[in-house]
Design a protein around this motif. Structure first.
Motif, short mmCIF file in Angstrom:
data_model
loop_
_atom_site.label_atom_id
_atom_site.label_comp_id
_atom_site.label_asym_id
_atom_site.label_seq_id
_atom_site.Cartn_x
_atom_site.Cartn_y
_atom_site.Cartn_z
N LYS A 95 42.49 73.55 4.64
CA LYS A 95 43.02 72.20 4.80
C LYS A 95 41.99 71.33 5.52
N SER A 150 53.47 68.57 5.79
CA SER A 150 53.07 69.97 5.96
C SER A 150 53.99 70.96 5.26
N SER A 181 44.62 61.28 5.56
CA SER A 181 44.67 62.06 4.33
C SER A 181 44.72 63.54 4.69
N SER A 182 45.23 64.29 3.76
CA SER A 182 45.29 65.74 3.90
C SER A 182 44.93 66.34 2.56
N ILE A 240 42.34 67.71 7.29
CA ILE A 240 43.23 66.63 7.69
C ILE A 240 42.36 65.59 8.37
N LEU A 296 51.76 62.75 8.40
CA LEU A 296 51.00 63.95 8.03
C LEU A 296 51.79 65.21 8.36
N LEU A 299 48.49 67.42 15.75
CA LEU A 299 49.10 66.23 15.15
C LEU A 299 50.34 65.78 15.90
#
Length: 169
Positions: A151, A129, A167-168, A153, A125, A109
């Motif tokens: 997760k 975290s 989205s996560s 992501i 995002l 990311l």
């Protein structure tokens, strides 16, 4: 492809491909502080249990945005980002507890956020975290901040290079 230490960057280039030659090559690479190795298009990494170069390293970031192909999570992120025009891209991060999956996903990311300076979604995002980790992490014998949940992501793109939603879960 061999690196400066004479170790192959890709295990598929070994003359003899066996469990012993794979283990020996990965062990020698790790001993020379090269914790990542290609297996074709798959990146195999070993957790060095030490700080590693991140997307904040301007030289490393520049190398991979300019097409470096040596084994590194940034090379995976760069290749996936470059192939967005061809369709959906997926990066699967897998491993045992304490293997560094969360840090690896954050590195992906961070790299994408650097590529898309005008698009805030990957950076947003990343900012979530610590909040998610606060609700689901626990201390284990190997990791004082071990994730207790899976997760997913997702970053959705409106064009080949512009993220549109994320989205996560």
């Amino acid at each position: 492809r061999n690196n400066m230490a004479g170790q192959p960057d890709d295990l598929l280039s070994l003359d003899v491909l066996s469990a012993d030659t794979i283990a020996d090559t990965v062990e020698r690479r790790f001993a020379s502080r090269q914790n990542a190795t290609w297996v074709g298009e798959i990146l195999l990494t070993l957790n060095p249990w030490a700080p590693h170069a991140s997307a904040d390293d301007a030289v490393l970031l520049e190398d991979y945005t300019q097409g470096a192909t040596s084994p590194h999570v940034f090379a995976v992120a760069a290749a996936a980002h470059a192939e967005l025009a061809a369709g959906k891209q997926y990066i699967v991060v897998s491993g045992e507890s304490g293997a560094g999956k969360t840090e690896c996903a954050k590195s992906v990311l961070k790299f994408i956020a650097q590529l898309e300076e005008e698009a805030p979604l990957p950076a947003l995002l990343l900012a979530t975290s610590p909040l998610l980790e606060a609700f689901g992490n626990a201390s284990t014998g190997r990791n004082s901040n071990s994730s207790r949940f899976g997760k997913l992501i997702e970053v959705h793109y409106s064009s080949a290079s512009a993220s549109a939603s994320a989205s996560s879960s």
